[in-house]
Design an enzyme around this catalytic site. Structure first.
Site, mmCIF file in Angstrom:
data_model
loop_
_atom_site.group_PDB
_atom_site.id
_atom_site.type_symbol
_atom_site.label_atom_id
_atom_site.label_comp_id
_atom_site.label_asym_id
_atom_site.label_seq_id
_atom_site.Cartn_x
_atom_site.Cartn_y
_atom_site.Cartn_z
ATOM 1 N N ASN A 27 0.827 -1.093 0.098
ATOM 2 C CA ASN A 27 0.273 -0.033 -0.127
ATOM 3 C C ASN A 27 1.233 1.223 0.426
ATOM 4 O OD1 ASN A 27 0.047 -0.973 2.577
ATOM 5 N ND2 ASN A 27 -1.287 0.152 3.173
ATOM 6 N N GLU B 154 0.417 5.286 0.463
ATOM 7 C CA GLU B 154 -0.670 6.039 1.056
ATOM 8 C C GLU B 154 0.101 8.209 0.713
ATOM 9 O OE1 GLU B 154 -1.294 5.584 5.281
ATOM 10 O OE2 GLU B 154 -2.148 3.545 4.463
ATOM 11 N N CYS C 74 -3.906 0.331 -2.678
ATOM 12 C CA CYS C 74 -4.223 -0.595 -1.667
ATOM 13 C C CYS C 74 -2.892 -1.071 -3.002
ATOM 14 C CB CYS C 74 -5.240 -0.885 -1.733
ATOM 15 S SG CYS C 74 -6.409 -0.902 -1.220
ATOM 16 N N GLU D 283 -3.035 -4.289 -2.936
ATOM 17 C CA GLU D 283 -3.430 -4.995 -4.410
ATOM 18 C C GLU D 283 -3.970 -4.698 -5.448
ATOM 19 O OE1 GLU D 283 -5.227 -4.846 -0.884
ATOM 20 O OE2 GLU D 283 -6.134 -6.223 -0.451
ATOM 21 N N CYS E 155 -9.956 -4.282 0.563
ATOM 22 C CA CYS E 155 -11.541 -3.494 -0.025
ATOM 23 C C CYS E 155 -12.303 -4.626 -1.381
ATOM 24 C CB CYS E 155 -10.831 -2.532 -0.027
ATOM 25 S SG CYS E 155 -10.246 -1.912 -1.421
ATOM 26 N N CYS F 268 -10.637 -3.254 -4.304
ATOM 27 C CA CYS F 268 -9.626 -4.333 -4.999
ATOM 28 C C CYS F 268 -10.018 -5.644 -5.694
ATOM 29 C CB CYS F 268 -8.690 -4.522 -3.780
ATOM 30 S SG CYS F 268 -7.140 -3.744 -3.238
HETATM 31 N N1 THU Z 1 -5.558 -1.617 2.177
HETATM 32 C C1 THU Z 1 -4.576 -2.613 1.669
HETATM 33 O O1 THU Z 1 -3.569 -2.058 1.216
HETATM 34 N N2 THU Z 1 -5.945 -3.570 0.960
HETATM 35 C C2 THU Z 1 -7.167 -3.161 1.802
HETATM 36 O O2 THU Z 1 -7.760 -4.303 0.737
HETATM 37 C C3 THU Z 1 -7.217 -3.203 2.803
HETATM 38 C C4 THU Z 1 -6.513 -1.285 2.901
HETATM 39 C C5 THU Z 1 -4.641 -0.260 2.796
HETATM 40 C C6 THU Z 1 -4.735 1.406 2.516
HETATM 41 C C7 THU Z 1 -3.946 1.612 3.237
HETATM 42 O O3 THU Z 1 -3.137 2.205 2.806
HETATM 43 C C8 THU Z 1 -4.369 1.247 4.925
HETATM 44 O O4 THU Z 1 -4.730 0.046 4.043
HETATM 45 C C9 THU Z 1 -5.576 1.076 6.025
HETATM 46 O O5 THU Z 1 -6.396 1.268 5.632
#
Ligand code: THU
Length: 162
Positions: free
Chosen positions: A62, A64, A73, A75, A112, A115
């Protein structure tokens, strides 16, 4: 009015050791991918590792951003890397995991909806299923044989046709 039930199937393993050697290696790659996570805001480090049909592993984490919705994310970072660097190469299996210093993660972290939607379209385009492993470091693993089991009502291009 009809009431229709859908059944999905998934496998639950008590630990990563219960997986085959190839899947264990992929889970380890997902853990390694958490190292490259840029997550100063959530402090939640997510790693994804995708195995291609030729055996190669493509990882993502991920990423940010201070403008929060601009981040991505793990994925989708990994999936879009496959789309750009290995177009036309099918993904056979992917592993997703997460860790944080803030608390102990006791259950596999599942993806999520955004994804899942992207995973669903990759699966549809390649016309062969993508198995998905949600791996809890030091704990359980969930395995589905196809993204269809995670998002049976995925939006697809037929919806845009008359
Ligand atoms: N996140 C992912 O990398 N994958 C997901 O399927 C859900 C959330 C990340 C996004 C953010 O950087 C952190 O997790 C907290 O939500």
């Amino acid at each position: 009015m009809e009431k229709i039930s859908l059944h999905i199937h998934y496998h639950r393993f008590t630990s990563v050791e219960a997986l085959n050697e190839n899947e264990q290696r992929l889970c380890r790659a997902a853990v390694s991918a958490t190292e490259t996570s840029y997550s100063p805001y959530s402090e939640f480090r997510v790693g994804a590792a995708l195995q291609l049909e030729d055996g190669q592993i493509v990882s993502g984490s991920n990423q940010e951003n201070i403008a929060y919705p601009s981040g991505l994310c793990a994925e989708r970072t990994a999936l879009f890397a496959v789309g750009t660097q290995f177009p036309g190469t099918a993904i056979t299996v992917m592993a997703v995991t997460a860790r944080t210093d803030r608390f102990v993660i006791r259950q596999p972290v599942t993806s999520c909806g955004a994804c899942l939607q992207v995973m669903a379209e990759f699966e549809k385009r390649q016309k062969q299923p993508i198995a998905v492993l949600f791996y809890c470091i030091g704990g359980e693993v969930i395995r589905v044989n196809s993204v269809r089991d995670l998002l049976p009502f995925a939006f697809n291009e037929e919806r845009l046709k008359a």
